[in-house]
Write an enzyme that holds these catalytic residues in place. Structure first.
Site, PDB file in Angstrom:
ATOM      1  N   TYR A 181      -6.687  -2.890  -5.855  1.00 10.48           N
ATOM      2  CA  TYR A 181      -7.014  -4.221  -6.383  1.00 10.48           C
ATOM      3  C   TYR A 181      -5.764  -4.925  -6.902  1.00 10.48           C
ATOM      4  O   TYR A 181      -5.470  -6.060  -6.510  1.00 10.48           O
ATOM      5  CB  TYR A 181      -8.034  -4.062  -7.507  1.00 10.48           C
ATOM      6  CG  TYR A 181      -8.550  -5.362  -8.094  1.00 10.48           C
ATOM      7  CD1 TYR A 181      -9.395  -6.196  -7.364  1.00 10.48           C
ATOM      8  CD2 TYR A 181      -8.223  -5.731  -9.390  1.00 10.48           C
ATOM      9  CE1 TYR A 181      -9.883  -7.376  -7.907  1.00 10.48           C
ATOM     10  CE2 TYR A 181      -8.715  -6.907  -9.941  1.00 10.48           C
ATOM     11  CZ  TYR A 181      -9.537  -7.718  -9.202  1.00 10.48           C
ATOM     12  OH  TYR A 181     -10.015  -8.885  -9.754  1.00 10.48           O
TER      13      TYR A 181
ATOM     14  N   GLU B 137      -2.463  -4.368  -6.404  1.00 11.90           N
ATOM     15  CA  GLU B 137      -1.471  -4.696  -5.383  1.00 11.90           C
ATOM     16  C   GLU B 137      -2.039  -5.652  -4.331  1.00 11.90           C
ATOM     17  O   GLU B 137      -1.312  -6.481  -3.779  1.00 11.90           O
ATOM     18  CB  GLU B 137      -0.963  -3.413  -4.725  1.00 11.90           C
ATOM     19  CG  GLU B 137      -0.066  -2.578  -5.615  1.00 11.90           C
ATOM     20  CD  GLU B 137       1.195  -3.319  -6.022  1.00 11.90           C
ATOM     21  OE1 GLU B 137       1.998  -3.677  -5.148  1.00 11.90           O
ATOM     22  OE2 GLU B 137       1.369  -3.559  -7.228  1.00 11.90           O
ATOM     23  N   GLY B 138      -3.337  -5.535  -4.042  1.00  9.25           N
ATOM     24  CA  GLY B 138      -3.955  -6.472  -3.112  1.00  9.25           C
ATOM     25  C   GLY B 138      -3.867  -7.898  -3.614  1.00  9.25           C
ATOM     26  O   GLY B 138      -3.528  -8.823  -2.855  1.00  9.25           O
TER      27      GLY B 138
ATOM     28  N   GLN C 133      -7.581  -0.754 -28.182  1.00  8.30           N
ATOM     29  CA  GLN C 133      -7.040  -1.555 -27.090  1.00  8.30           C
ATOM     30  C   GLN C 133      -7.715  -2.929 -27.093  1.00  8.30           C
ATOM     31  O   GLN C 133      -8.855  -3.064 -27.505  1.00  8.30           O
ATOM     32  CB  GLN C 133      -7.199  -0.858 -25.741  1.00  8.30           C
ATOM     33  CG  GLN C 133      -8.606  -0.672 -25.236  1.00  8.30           C
ATOM     34  CD  GLN C 133      -9.253   0.616 -25.691  1.00  8.30           C
ATOM     35  OE1 GLN C 133      -9.015   1.082 -26.787  1.00  8.30           O
ATOM     36  NE2 GLN C 133     -10.124   1.175 -24.838  1.00  8.30           N
TER      37      GLN C 133
END
Length: 327
Positions: free
Chosen positions: A158, A160-161, A222
């Site tokens: 996802y 890098e796409g 987080q």
């Protein structure tokens, strides 16, 4: 797939194509455009999109749906004024189910829709993601930050796409004169989210409504920056309709940072649940802080989120409560 679609909108403009129009954001975008009088063509293969979302849009005479996977060339012959590319699974549970197909959806899908924009002369917008920043070392994230992304991890298909899709959009704009726009979308929530998509808000709301233990990953410290869906859609439309010279990338998200634990406690308060919180290990490559710098969006689009977290969560819980009860 029909070869031509010549219907224009109420203002005489050619139709708008929304790829991924049966998804969470896509369905909201289709409704927004239809309410503005546009003729809207939804392109979706329903891998993760909702048939219910499409059915609810059929009340609009200017809406149509075409079942198609953007990995394959789009054999469309007709005028288009705008193309929104939202065609990709967006939650880790969905995009990790078939990583190669996710990557091809991002890359081949972008190329096929860019070719369609090139043929039709339509403006085209890429729904990119804050995931292009990975687990960031810069905080908040500005569009000039190049990211900290694992190229061979669970999320890489996802992350890098989407990064590659941005490159294609940039290159098509420079080389072929296509009017391209790139929006980097941060965490978005609201009514219509899939009950099982595995993301923070949907997970916690469903668990709270069912009285199940509420799952937190890590220690809850987080952070996420949660943007209500109506605000996000307004940002996409403003970017698409803004000056052709402003192409992005531009961050669209809420600059108010909230810890995961704060989100869980807000949902507990709204739902009135007494369900306990259960902490599990943080997944690999899960970002510890995520917050957009939205200076460019403010300056070029006059955009900022308007919906407070508590108000947005109340609307989301109300929608989820109806669907959970009927499930």
């Amino acid at each position: 797939m029909p070869g031509r679609h010549d219907g224009s909108d109420a203002m005489g403009r050619a139709p708008v194509l929304v790829a991924g129009g049966a998804g969470f954001l896509g369905a909201h975008l289709c409704r927004r455009l239809l309410n503005e009088g546009c003729t809207v063509i939804c392109l979706d293969n329903l891998d993760t999109g909702s048939r219910d979302a499409i059915e609810s849009l059929r009340e609009y005479p200017r809406f149509s749906w075409v079942r198609h996977d953007v990995v394959d060339p789009v054999p469309f012959e007709g005028p288009l004024s705008r193309i929104y590319n939202l065609a990709c699974p967006a939650s880790p549970r969905h995009y990790q189910a078939d990583p190669p197909h996710t990557l091809l959806t991002c890359v081949d899908g972008a190329r096929n829709l860019l070719e369609l924009a090139r043929r039709t002369g339509a403006r085209i917008l890429q729904a990119s993601t804050s995931e292009v920043y990975g687990d960031p070392h810069e905080h908040p994230q500005h569009e000039s930050y190049r990211g900290n992304v694992n190229v061979v991890g669970l999320r890489s298909c996802y992350d890098e796409g989407k990064r590659c899709a941005e490159t294609l959009f940039s290159d098509y704009g420079a080389r072929h004169g296509v009017c391209t726009k790139i929006a980097r979308i941060f965490n978005t929530y609201g009514p219509g989210m899939a009950l099982d998509d595995g993301r923070l808000v949907s997970n916690l709301v469903v668990q709270a409504l069912k009285g199940h233990s509420m799952t937190l990953y890590g220690d809850g410290s987080q952070t996420r920056s949660l943007c209500y869906v109506d605000d996000l859609i307004d940002g996409l439309v403003r970017l698409m309709e803004g000056p052709a010279t402003f192409r992005g990338p531009v961050n669209l998200g809420n600059p108010r940072e909230t810890t995961v634990l704060e989100v869980a406690n807000a949902i507990r308060e709204i739902t009135g649940t007494s369900a306990p919180l259960v902490r599990l290990a943080l997944p690999p490559d899960d970002p510890k802080r995520r917050c957009p710098d939205i200076v460019l969006a403010r300056r070029h689009l006059g955009w900022r989120p308007m919906t407070g977290l508590k108000d947005g969560l109340r609307r989301t819980v109300a929608d989820f409560a109806v669907r959970v009860a009927g499930a």
